[in-house]
Structure formats: C-alpha cells, structure tokens
Design a protein around this motif. Structure first.
Motif, mmCIF file in Angstrom:
data_model
loop_
_atom_site.group_PDB
_atom_site.id
_atom_site.type_symbol
_atom_site.label_atom_id
_atom_site.label_comp_id
_atom_site.label_asym_id
_atom_site.label_seq_id
_atom_site.Cartn_x
_atom_site.Cartn_y
_atom_site.Cartn_z
ATOM 1 N N SER B 122 0.821 -1.218 0.000
ATOM 2 C CA SER B 122 0.000 0.000 0.000
ATOM 3 C C SER B 122 0.854 1.266 0.000
ATOM 4 O O SER B 122 0.450 2.297 -0.522
ATOM 5 C CB SER B 122 -0.939 -0.018 1.192
ATOM 6 O OG SER B 122 -0.187 -0.102 2.378
ATOM 7 N N LEU B 149 -5.958 5.471 -2.173
ATOM 8 C CA LEU B 149 -6.730 4.312 -1.708
ATOM 9 C C LEU B 149 -7.476 3.647 -2.856
ATOM 10 O O LEU B 149 -7.660 2.434 -2.874
ATOM 11 C CB LEU B 149 -7.714 4.720 -0.604
ATOM 12 C CG LEU B 149 -7.110 5.199 0.720
ATOM 13 C CD1 LEU B 149 -8.208 5.384 1.767
ATOM 14 C CD2 LEU B 149 -6.048 4.230 1.235
ATOM 15 N N ARG B 209 -10.481 -3.253 3.402
ATOM 16 C CA ARG B 209 -9.028 -3.220 3.200
ATOM 17 C C ARG B 209 -8.510 -1.779 3.295
ATOM 18 O O ARG B 209 -7.528 -1.517 3.973
ATOM 19 C CB ARG B 209 -8.698 -3.819 1.832
ATOM 20 C CG ARG B 209 -7.377 -3.386 1.225
ATOM 21 C CD ARG B 209 -6.294 -4.442 1.353
ATOM 22 N NE ARG B 209 -4.955 -3.880 1.276
ATOM 23 C CZ ARG B 209 -4.208 -3.878 0.188
ATOM 24 N NH1 ARG B 209 -4.670 -4.409 -0.925
ATOM 25 N NH2 ARG B 209 -2.998 -3.358 0.202
ATOM 26 N N VAL B 210 -9.166 -0.842 2.601
ATOM 27 C CA VAL B 210 -8.577 0.495 2.511
ATOM 28 C C VAL B 210 -8.871 1.371 3.725
ATOM 29 O O VAL B 210 -8.124 2.288 4.001
ATOM 30 C CB VAL B 210 -9.014 1.245 1.220
ATOM 31 C CG1 VAL B 210 -8.647 0.434 -0.006
ATOM 32 C CG2 VAL B 210 -10.478 1.620 1.243
ATOM 33 N N GLU B 213 -5.973 1.496 5.999
ATOM 34 C CA GLU B 213 -4.645 1.781 5.454
ATOM 35 C C GLU B 213 -4.087 3.074 6.033
ATOM 36 O O GLU B 213 -4.777 4.093 6.096
ATOM 37 C CB GLU B 213 -4.721 1.889 3.920
ATOM 38 C CG GLU B 213 -4.794 0.550 3.221
ATOM 39 C CD GLU B 213 -3.544 -0.297 3.434
ATOM 40 O OE1 GLU B 213 -2.517 0.243 3.916
ATOM 41 O OE2 GLU B 213 -3.592 -1.500 3.123
#
Lengths: 252, 289
Positions: B122, B149, B209-210, B213
């Motif tokens: 990422s 993202l 998931r994002v 981050e």
C-alpha cells in the motif's frame, strides 16, 4: 404474423467437427415441425442456426442460407439482434431472470424494443400469460419472483416471455425434457394452441411427443437430414431404413 | 463394531483420521485466538474511553486532556468515500470488460495487472499518489488520499466482479439474446443484477481493506488538527491518528488511539451488516421466497 422458414445447404461446424452437413428444409407457417434424432445428431445445432444463436459461439461457422419469409437471415445487413424478435426461442431448462418479477420477465424485452408502455404493458402481460395458459395461476402474484414458480410454470413463463416480443416463429429446444409428466402435458397442449398463430419448430428426444404435437417431422442423423415429411407418414410409413430403425427403438 | 474385533489396519486408519482432525483444530486455534485477543483488547480498552466528546469534538492539546477525533472520523469517511466513488465504477467496469469482452490480449493483460495491483504494497500506492498529485498540487490533500486508496480498491473490485459475472450461467445470457436484447443491456440489466451479491462482497472487502490503510495516507492526506477545510486540503483520518497518537509519549493519547481503533472496527462492521441486511431482501426475492 406466422412466417415460413427455408434452409438451403445449411452447414454448421465447430472447428473441424461438422455438426450440420448441408440441410435443405422447408418449414410451413402455422404448423409444428418436430426435429428428432439420436443425441449428437445436430438437431439442436440446426435449431440454433435458425435464429443465429451461433453468432455468440466464436468457434461456430455457419454456411448456406436460411430464409425467413423471403429474407436470407445470414445476408449482410441483417441484424441478428433484430432477427431474434422475429424468431423467438425457448430453451431446454427453464431460464427465467431470477432478479425480475414474473411481470418483469415479460416486460423486459418489449420495454427495450419500445413495443408497449404504461397500460399497454399490463395488457401485454395478461395477453401472453393467457396464451401460455399461466394467467390464472399467477395473476394475483405478478410481482413475485419468477423463481417462486414451479419448473413447469417457469417454462410456461419463458414461453410467455418469448411471445411478448411478437415473433412469427418460435423455436423450442426440448422444452419439456426437464419437466414432470403433468407439466409436459401442459406444454404440449400449449404448443397445440400456439400453432394457430405461430410457426413452431421443436427439438425433442421424445418420439411420442413428436408424434402427438407435430404436423411435420424431420429425422436427423449425424448431421444429415435423413427424412422429412408429414408426421403421420414418417411414423407409420418411413421411407428410409434408418428412420424406421430409430422410431421403432432399434437404436438411439 | 466392537474394538475387540476391529482389524488392526482399520484402527490405524481411524487413528490417523483423529490425528488429522486434531492438527486442524490446533491450526484453527492458532488462527482464531490472536484474532479474538486483538478484538477483545480493542473493544475492552477502546470502549472504556469512548465518549460523546470523542465522537463530536476536535482534538485537545495533550497537556489539557479530553478532546475528540470528530475531524478524523469525518476525514476517514470522506477519503474512503472518495476511494469508493472512484473505485466502484472503475473496478466494476474493468470487471465487466474482463468477463464479457476480455477474451483478447487486452482483457488478459487487464486481469494480470489487476492481480499484480491487488498485491501492491500500500505504501507504493501512497508514493505514486504523492509523486503524481501532491507534488503537482503543491500540497497534501484529501483528494490525493482518496486516489491513493482507490489504487488499492480498484483491483479487488475488478477481480471479484469478473468472477461474480463468470458464475452466472450462460443460459441467462442466451435467454436475453433470444429476446432480441443486445449485449450491453443484457450485461447491465440481466447479468450484473444477478451477480450483485458477490460484487457487493467484493466492494465490502475492498472497503475494509482500505479503511485501515495508514501508509498511503501519510504521504497524501497527511494530518490536521482542524475540521476538514476542503478536498484540496490536508485532512485528519482515523488510521493516521491512531499511528501518531500511539507513538506519542502521552498516556492519555495512547488510550485515545485504542478508542479510535474501536471506532474504526465498528464502522467497518456496521457498513458490512448494513449492506448484508439491505442485500438479504433482494437475495430472498431471487431465491423465490
């Protein structure tokens, strides 16, 4: 409305495998033409050539001509999408759209083609459901999911859906083979009614069914049209030995 | 069968079965125990300091105490919302292409690139967004964070969309073609709606998931102690706040980092439950019930 169809030297091959090997056949309007023959004889392949479904199979090659009325459907300038509103199709397994209601299944294509709107759509839904002998069973739950119906009802819905785009010809690929005997009988009665207005071509594995519902019968064997004639004649007095062997159950 | 009469070989086989099951249970425990432990910590420590103030007010200086993360909560929603606003149409569109028209070199390269991008560290997405957007605009911004993202969001949605569409039986396409409906409406009105449950799952996985981050946001949205001033301005987000509060020397801030983590987990969970609930009605309809 009901149109005639003619094939001339129609061939369909998949790579090196020639599934239909030069078939000439005349299909009469307002009649039922049954196509019989053992598995792999090319009957379904032949049927799918009549509304250009092979266009969606990259490996398939079609040659020869198919006439709808006087028009060659494989000629340049013929749009296969438009053609299929004139030559409808019902498949072996009922395949209603699961995301749509009973009503939605029927109105989906007519709406896109601009055939009806508003009140006309309601009339259309009722008309084709009556034609498909399904109206009384579903009139109180048109907004229910199409998958809430039984298999036989789903198949009649698929027939109603096909009728809603007003085709002249209806192709049926073993429409009752996935159904129980009661549902099969309903489909057969329906075919008998529909031939008053439509040209029907039906592929079937079931010879009694062919004998019961059809006016003309075509016997296919390994891609060839072996015999074609009035159903009575084909079943009682076949000209070809292969036909006789097949209908008397000696092979198939 | 009694144990006495049991042939030796059968007994050996049953023993091997039991050993295998036992090993699987041990593996399961290794997977689940730390997960439950982490969640438990987040909930236990996080809830202890959760207050209305935390959810509604701006950060306070560490020496004063109190204060909240309201700006970071808003910032996270906006940045992840941006990523979804870019990622859903681009990802679903790519998935549709790969599934329905992708039997060519372009489609195959798209699939390969999606797989590579799905494994992209990422921080690389952050560096790319920094180089392309932050440097060009001359400042950190919510927009650049959303784009960073979205680079992580798109491949997940593209791959799950492609696979969801491929699972729809061919007879659905043929049913539509046979009614004289052309390819585009068949894809958009018949195939995509039928696959929507799995597409939605892909979107949920991508969002989850994002949303947590941190690395890409450090390079892009940076941070802020104030309410969001615009998409072109530096913005506070929950993950970056967790990071900077957790490495600070203040005990009070450590506690707030836990609470922030709890809020983040709750947001993901709520979104998932909401989407599932909305979808359940549709799924019941499709199943004919």
């Amino acid at each position: 409305m009901a149109e005639s169809m003619r094939t001339r030297a129609l061939k369909v091959s998949f790579g090196k495998n020639e599934a239909v090997r030069g078939v000439d056949m005349d299909i009469e309007p307002r009649s039922v033409t049954a196509i019989i023959g053992p598995s792999g004889c090319g009957k379904t392949t032949f049927l799918r050539a009549l509304n250009r479904m092979h266009d969606h199979t990259p490996a398939a090659r079609v040659s020869g001509s198919v006439f709808l009325g006087e028009e060659d459907i494989y000629a340049n300038g013929i749009n296969p999408v438009e053609l299929r509103t004139r030559v409808g199709m019902v498949f072996q397994r009922p395949n209603p759209f699961p995301t749509m209601s009973i009503r939605g299944n029927i109105t989906f294509a007519p709406k896109r083609h601009g055939l009806a709107r508003g009140r006309e759509l309601d009339e259309l839904v009722e008309r084709v459901l009556r034609q498909a002998a399904l109206w009384d069973e579903v009139k109180d739950r048109l907004d229910h999911s199409a998958t809430s119906l039984s298999g036989g009802q789903q198949q009649r819905l698929c027939i109603a859906r096909a009728l809603a785009v007003r085709p002249g010809v209806l192709l049926m690929d073993e429409p009752a083979s996935a159904l129980d005997p009661t549902a099969t009988q309903k489909i057969e009665e329906l075919i008998y009614e529909l031939k008053k207005e439509y040209t029907i071509v039906i592929v079937t594995h079931n010879m009694q069914q062919a004998a019961r519902v059809s006016d003309y019968t075509a016997f296919f064997y390994i891609g060839d049209l072996v015999e074609f004639g009035e159903t009575d004649a084909v079943f009682t007095n076949p000209r070809e030995e292969q036909t006789e062997a097949y209908i008397t159950g000696r092979f198939g | 069968m009694t144990g006495v009469g049991m042939p030796l070989r059968l007994r050996a086989r049953l023993f091997r079965d039991a050993v295998l099951v036992a090993l699987c249970v041990v593996a399961l425990a290794c997977a689940v125990v730390p997960l439950v432990w982490v969640l438990w910590d987040v909930v236990a420590v996080g809830v202890a300091n959760l207050s209305l103030e935390f959810l509604t007010s701006l950060p306070a200086p560490p020496t004063i105490g109190g204060g909240g993360w309201a700006n970071a909560i808003v910032g996270s929603v906006v940045v992840v919302g941006l990523a979804a606003a870019i990622g859903i149409p681009v990802g679903v569109g790519t998935g549709i292409y790969m599934s329905e028209y992708g039997a060519n070199p372009l489609g195959r390269s798209a699939r390969f690139l999606s797989e590579v991008m799905a494994g992209l560290p990422s921080i690389v997405a952050g560096v790319v967004a920094y180089g392309v957007i932050v440097v060009t605009m001359g400042q950190f911004s919510a927009l650049s964070g959303g784009i960073a993202l979205s680079l992580l969001f798109i491949p997940i949605v593209a791959i799950t969309t492609q696979e969801a569409l491929q699972m729809i039986p061919k007879d659905q396409r043929e049913a539509s073609f046979a009614l004289g409906v052309s390819e585009a409406p068949t894809t958009l009105r018949v195939i995509l709606p039928a696959a929507m449950g799995n597409v939605l799952t892909g979107v949920m996985i991508a969002t989850a998931r994002v949303v947590g981050e941190t690395a890409p946001l450090l390079f892009t949205v940076f941070n802020s102690r104030y309410w969001m001033e615009g998409l072109d301005r530096p913005t506070a987000t929950i993950p970056v706040n967790i990071y900077s509060y957790a490495i600070s020397p203040f005990e009070h801030w450590h506690e707030q980092a836990w609470t922030g983590a709890f809020v983040l987990v709750t947001m993901v969970l709520t979104l998932n439950v909401a989407a599932r609930t909305l979808w359940a009605r549709r799924a019941r309809f499709m199943a004919g019930r």
